[in-house]
Design a protein around this motif. Structure first.
Motif: not given
Length: 136
Positions: A100-102, A106-107, A111-113
């Motif tokens: 279900e992800l678009d 995903i972007e 991102q760096n956590v």
């Protein structure tokens, strides 16, 4: 049983009779009575009942506007509620979520956590299923 014949039995007279020459000038009498009656036309905006109903409708609609606005507000889901809902859905797995992800989602995931070393150690030490975390 005796045989009954409708044509041979004596007829009962109704008792209703029309006066002589009643239908000769009947249509003329009816037309005279119709022409004598004058219909009084009252415009709809001058009727008291209509004005009262219109005023009542305006008041009801005015009072309903705040109630309708409170029900129509869209409520954003917070992350905790969404996570709790998804965790209790037993038939939902990680592959269903990935499907279900678009691209925008995903972007955001990419991102760096930044995790501190202490936080990571606390999570690993408090969770007895370290093997499950590593495999996921």
């Amino acid at each position: 049983m005796k045989e009954f014949k409708l044509e041979n039995t004596p007829k009962i007279k109704t008792g209703f009779k029309t006066p002589e020459h009643y239908f000769d000038d009947f249509s003329a009498k009816v037309l005279q009575q119709i022409e004598k009656k004058e219909i009084k036309i009252i415009p709809i905006y001058k009727r008291k009942e209509v004005v009262a109903m219109f005023a009542a409708a305006v008041v009801v609609i005015t009072l309903m506007i705040p109630i309708i606005n409170t029900y129509n507000k869209s409520k954003e889901l917070d992350e905790a509620t969404l996570e709790t809902y998804l965790s209790y859905q037993s038939n939902l797995n990680q592959y269903d979520l990935i499907r279900e992800l678009d691209t925008k989602d995903i972007e955001e995931i990419n991102q760096n956590v930044v995790l501190e070393q202490e936080t990571l150690e606390d999570v690993l030490s408090s969770n007895p299923n370290i093997e499950n975390l590593i495999s996921e």
